[in-house]
Design a protein around this motif. Structure first.
Motif, mmCIF file in Angstrom:
data_model
loop_
_atom_site.group_PDB
_atom_site.id
_atom_site.type_symbol
_atom_site.label_atom_id
_atom_site.label_comp_id
_atom_site.label_asym_id
_atom_site.label_seq_id
_atom_site.Cartn_x
_atom_site.Cartn_y
_atom_site.Cartn_z
ATOM 1 N N VAL A 168 0.849 -1.184 0.000
ATOM 2 C CA VAL A 168 0.000 0.000 0.000
ATOM 3 C C VAL A 168 0.890 1.242 0.000
ATOM 4 N N VAL A 169 0.606 2.182 -0.924
ATOM 5 C CA VAL A 169 1.444 3.373 -1.053
ATOM 6 C C VAL A 169 0.666 4.677 -0.862
ATOM 7 N N GLY A 170 -0.652 4.595 -0.628
ATOM 8 C CA GLY A 170 -1.404 5.821 -0.405
ATOM 9 C C GLY A 170 -2.895 5.632 -0.586
ATOM 10 N N LYS A 171 -3.616 6.746 -0.560
ATOM 11 C CA LYS A 171 -5.062 6.751 -0.763
ATOM 12 C C LYS A 171 -5.419 7.847 -1.763
ATOM 13 N N GLU A 172 -6.424 7.578 -2.621
ATOM 14 C CA GLU A 172 -6.865 8.552 -3.616
ATOM 15 C C GLU A 172 -8.368 8.418 -3.828
ATOM 16 N N THR A 173 -8.994 9.492 -4.289
ATOM 17 C CA THR A 173 -10.390 9.461 -4.717
ATOM 18 C C THR A 173 -10.429 9.505 -6.236
ATOM 19 N N LEU A 174 -11.135 8.542 -6.860
ATOM 20 C CA LEU A 174 -11.168 8.423 -8.315
ATOM 21 C C LEU A 174 -12.586 8.607 -8.845
ATOM 22 N N ASP A 175 -12.702 9.327 -9.972
ATOM 23 C CA ASP A 175 -13.952 9.425 -10.718
ATOM 24 C C ASP A 175 -13.892 8.434 -11.876
ATOM 25 N N LEU A 176 -14.779 7.438 -11.859
ATOM 26 C CA LEU A 176 -14.763 6.342 -12.814
ATOM 27 C C LEU A 176 -16.120 6.210 -13.488
ATOM 28 N N PRO A 177 -16.220 5.438 -14.584
ATOM 29 C CA PRO A 177 -17.524 5.223 -15.218
ATOM 30 C C PRO A 177 -18.574 4.671 -14.262
ATOM 31 N N ALA A 178 -18.131 3.887 -13.259
ATOM 32 C CA ALA A 178 -19.063 3.278 -12.307
ATOM 33 C C ALA A 178 -19.399 4.194 -11.138
ATOM 34 N N GLY A 179 -18.708 5.345 -11.027
ATOM 35 C CA GLY A 179 -18.970 6.254 -9.919
ATOM 36 C C GLY A 179 -17.690 6.810 -9.338
ATOM 37 N N THR A 180 -17.824 7.531 -8.237
ATOM 38 C CA THR A 180 -16.687 8.117 -7.533
ATOM 39 C C THR A 180 -16.394 7.291 -6.288
ATOM 40 N N PHE A 181 -15.119 6.931 -6.101
ATOM 41 C CA PHE A 181 -14.755 6.035 -5.004
ATOM 42 C C PHE A 181 -13.488 6.518 -4.305
ATOM 43 N N ARG A 182 -13.504 6.418 -2.991
ATOM 44 C CA ARG A 182 -12.268 6.532 -2.226
ATOM 45 C C ARG A 182 -11.537 5.208 -2.353
ATOM 46 N N THR A 183 -10.236 5.262 -2.570
ATOM 47 C CA THR A 183 -9.488 4.029 -2.862
ATOM 48 C C THR A 183 -8.201 3.938 -2.057
ATOM 49 N N VAL A 184 -7.730 2.707 -1.938
ATOM 50 C CA VAL A 184 -6.397 2.410 -1.424
ATOM 51 C C VAL A 184 -5.510 2.097 -2.627
ATOM 52 N N LYS A 185 -4.399 2.787 -2.727
ATOM 53 C CA LYS A 185 -3.492 2.649 -3.862
ATOM 54 C C LYS A 185 -2.389 1.648 -3.528
ATOM 55 N N VAL A 186 -2.225 0.648 -4.393
ATOM 56 C CA VAL A 186 -1.275 -0.438 -4.152
ATOM 57 C C VAL A 186 -0.347 -0.580 -5.350
ATOM 58 N N THR A 187 0.936 -0.782 -5.089
ATOM 59 C CA THR A 187 1.886 -1.015 -6.173
ATOM 60 C C THR A 187 2.447 -2.429 -6.078
ATOM 61 N N LYS A 188 2.766 -3.006 -7.226
ATOM 62 C CA LYS A 188 3.417 -4.309 -7.258
ATOM 63 C C LYS A 188 4.918 -4.098 -7.190
ATOM 64 N N LEU A 189 5.563 -4.773 -6.248
ATOM 65 C CA LEU A 189 7.009 -4.643 -6.077
ATOM 66 C C LEU A 189 7.704 -5.578 -7.051
ATOM 67 N N ARG A 190 8.525 -5.005 -7.911
ATOM 68 C CA ARG A 190 9.183 -5.774 -8.971
ATOM 69 C C ARG A 190 10.689 -5.636 -8.896
ATOM 70 N N LYS A 191 11.387 -6.715 -9.273
ATOM 71 C CA LYS A 191 12.834 -6.627 -9.458
ATOM 72 C C LYS A 191 13.152 -5.916 -10.764
ATOM 73 N N ASP A 192 12.253 -6.080 -11.747
ATOM 74 C CA ASP A 192 12.418 -5.438 -13.048
ATOM 75 C C ASP A 192 11.831 -4.034 -12.975
ATOM 76 N N ILE A 193 12.696 -3.024 -12.855
ATOM 77 C CA ILE A 193 12.225 -1.652 -12.691
ATOM 78 C C ILE A 193 11.680 -1.076 -13.990
ATOM 79 N N ASP A 194 11.828 -1.796 -15.112
ATOM 80 C CA ASP A 194 11.302 -1.313 -16.389
ATOM 81 C C ASP A 194 9.799 -1.514 -16.498
ATOM 82 N N GLN A 195 9.203 -2.244 -15.557
ATOM 83 C CA GLN A 195 7.764 -2.474 -15.562
ATOM 84 C C GLN A 195 7.156 -1.926 -14.280
ATOM 85 N N GLU A 196 5.897 -1.499 -14.367
ATOM 86 C CA GLU A 196 5.230 -0.921 -13.208
ATOM 87 C C GLU A 196 3.742 -1.267 -13.243
#
Length: 242
Positions: free
Chosen positions: A172-200
């Motif tokens: 988990v790296v943070g929290k954000e509010t997103l406006d999406l086709p399905a509605g507006t949502f408060r979210t938890v932002k998660v990143t995948k930890l990779r050895k290959d830094i060329d991908q995210e």
């Protein structure tokens, strides 16, 4: 533009998971809009069904939009069957099928008595050892929802994938509010930890929907970017699970 079958596959591996009880998630269905360079290239649906005995069926299906299907007829389907056992997801069978010009079929069968998994991939057959708590890669999509619901911020999954046991790591790296086709949502932002830094890979989960992923973004090593946004979801995701 990258072949559509690869784009759909990318979405398939972006959604991730771990263990929980059968009552932790309601049955649900959700639909996503898949884009590349702000162009609508596909639609994806995920669905969960469970029974009172603790068995589950989790399915994923992705297909190109109508205008693109004239020259890219690839569709991607995945299916995981298993059970909720001692508070954990325990897969029994996994099926993967990609149609079209790059057709591919893969099946995994888990034997928890011998702690081995049988692989049947593109006509090749082999077995390998597994560890307690091993998931197929589709079943892991449920677990991240469950892990976040338990308040976890660093999650590691052991996954039988490509004939190997792999570790999927998320933070988990943070929290954000997103406006999406399905509605507006408060979210938890998660990143995948990779050895290959060329991908995210970054995934946004909505606590109000049992931590359903509502946006998935990925950048590849060739700098191609893909994004999936939630369009529709079952009313059951708004309901509290006892």
């Amino acid at each position: 533009m990258r072949p559509l079958s690869q784009s759909l596959l990318l979405f398939s591996v972006m959604l991730l998971a771990t263990a929980a009880t059968a009552a932790s998630l309601p049955d649900f269905e959700a639909q996503y809009r898949l884009e590349q360079h702000d162009v609508h290239i596909g639609t994806t649906t995920i669905a969960l069904q469970t029974d009172e005995q603790g068995h589950y069926l989790y399915e994923f299906h992705s297909q190109p939009v109508r205008w693109l299907s004239w020259f890219a007829d690839n569709e991607l389907s995945e299916r995981s069957r298993g059970e909720f056992h001692d508070g954990s997801i325990r897969p029994q069978q996994y099926h993967y099928e990609r149609s079209g010009g790059n057709q591919r079929i893969a099946r995994l069968s888990f034997d928890w008595h011998s702690m081995r998994v049988k692989n049947d991939v593109a006509g090749s057959h082999w077995e390998m050892d597994i560890l307690p708590g091993t998931h197929d890669k589709l079943a892991t999509q449920l677990g991240m929802m469950l892990a976040l619901g338990e308040g976890k911020e660093d999650v590691i999954f052991t996954v039988a994938d490509g004939g190997k046991l792999k570790e999927y790591r998320y933070r988990v790296v943070g929290k954000e509010t997103l406006d999406l086709p399905a509605g507006t949502f408060r979210t938890v932002k998660v990143t995948k930890l990779r050895k290959d830094i060329d991908q995210e890979t970054i995934i946004w989960f909505a606590p109000a929907l049992h931590y359903l992923p509502v946006r998935i973004w990925r950048r590849d090593s060739d700098d191609e970017e893909y994004q999936s946004d939630l369009e529709e979801f079952s009313r059951s995701l708004r309901e509290k699970v006892n």
